[in-house]
Design a protein around this motif. Structure first.
Motif, PDB file in Angstrom:
ATOM      1  N   ASP A   1       0.804  -1.284   0.298  1.00 14.29           N
ATOM      2  CA  ASP A   1       0.022   0.053  -0.069  1.00 14.29           C
ATOM      3  C   ASP A   1       0.847   1.456   0.013  1.00 14.29           C
ATOM      4  OD1 ASP A   1      -2.223  -1.466  -0.240  1.00 14.29           O
ATOM      5  OD2 ASP A   1      -2.593  -1.263   2.073  1.00 14.29           O
ATOM      6  N   ASP A   2       1.909   1.379   0.798  1.00 13.91           N
ATOM      7  CA  ASP A   2       2.915   2.411   0.844  1.00 13.91           C
ATOM      8  C   ASP A   2       3.526   2.659  -0.462  1.00 13.91           C
ATOM      9  OD1 ASP A   2       2.281   2.684   3.616  1.00 13.91           O
ATOM     10  OD2 ASP A   2       3.778   1.689   4.319  1.00 13.91           O
TER      11      ASP A   2
ATOM     12  N   GLN B   1       0.538   4.290  -3.292  1.00 13.84           N
ATOM     13  CA  GLN B   1      -0.261   5.135  -3.155  1.00 13.84           C
ATOM     14  C   GLN B   1       0.383   6.266  -3.850  1.00 13.84           C
ATOM     15  OE1 GLN B   1       0.724   7.855  -0.733  1.00 13.84           O
ATOM     16  NE2 GLN B   1      -1.221   8.941  -1.556  1.00 13.84           N
ATOM     17  N   PRO B   2       1.856   6.466  -3.811  1.00  9.76           N
ATOM     18  CA  PRO B   2       2.200   7.758  -4.384  1.00  9.76           C
ATOM     19  C   PRO B   2       2.340   7.816  -5.978  1.00  9.76           C
ATOM     20  CG  PRO B   2       4.019   6.803  -3.332  1.00  9.76           C
ATOM     21  CD  PRO B   2       2.728   5.884  -3.131  1.00  9.76           C
TER      22      PRO B   2
END
Length: 208
Positions: A25-26, A29-30
């Motif tokens: 997820d980390d 996300q960006p």
């Protein structure tokens, strides 16, 4: 952002290595992924592969590129829209990208004893200088595999075989560079190969 290592090979060539420590997820996300990239990553069964794929996109960002700047040809070779040459690799917890004005290839491999079992599948000429009883036998095999995998990625030509068409000149771990050759259907080309070891992994890259 765990950019693990940056190697400035020369004024036209840079290698960047990422240590994959973030959660899926980390990592996602960006990122602004193309629809086909998103479909590809969501279709991967292994989260290890997903995180490897996404970490490569973070490496692209560190070079100033986005996922939209990257495309693949019919042989699966990656290209950048601005014409620079790129090669990509990921293995377990590390990924790497090399970008250059010249043709390049890169590979990262975990050092594992089982490579000795399959050595005859990718080594022929190199057996003349390898010592199968030496403590560094597995490490040297991993370098040879990495260099040949890098050549294969650079050339991206169906039908090329590691054992028959790629040669790695004798090398030592006191140095970090050797010479390698492609000898395929009358084509003979010489390349510079570099290699380094870290945390039980080997990275090799070749430059035209």
């Amino acid at each position: 952002m765990p950019l693990y290592k940056t190697i400035t090979v020369n004024s036209q060539t840079t290698v960047k290595i990422w240590k994959i420590e973030e959660a899926y997820d980390d990592l996602i996300q960006p990122l602004d992924l193309k629809p086909e990239s998103l479909t590809r990553v969501l279709g991967m069964k292994s989260q290890l592969h997903q995180r490897g794929f996404l970490s490569v996109r973070h490496l692209l960002r560190s070079f100033g590129y986005t996922d939209q700047d990257l495309y693949y040809d019919t042989n699966g070779k990656p290209h950048l829209k601005d014409g620079k040459h790129i090669s990509i690799t990921h293995s377990f917890t590390f990924s790497g990208v090399i970008i250059s004005d010249k043709e390049v290839g890169i590979d990262i491999e975990m050092q594992r004893d089982k490579i000795a079992i399959i050595a005859k599948k990718f080594v022929e000429y190199e057996f003349e200088y390898l010592d199968t009883e030496a403590n560094d036998y597995v490490n040297k095999l991993t370098v040879i595999w990495g260099i040949k995998e890098s050549l294969y990625k650079l050339f991206a030509t169906p039908g090329m075989l590691f054992r028959e068409h790629f040669l790695v000149i004798p090398f030592t771990f006191n140095e970090d560079q050797t010479v390698c050759w492609i000898d395929y259907k009358g084509l003979k080309k010489r390349y510079t190969a570099n290699y380094l070891e870290f945390e039980g992994f080997t990275c090799a890259y070749v430059i035209e």
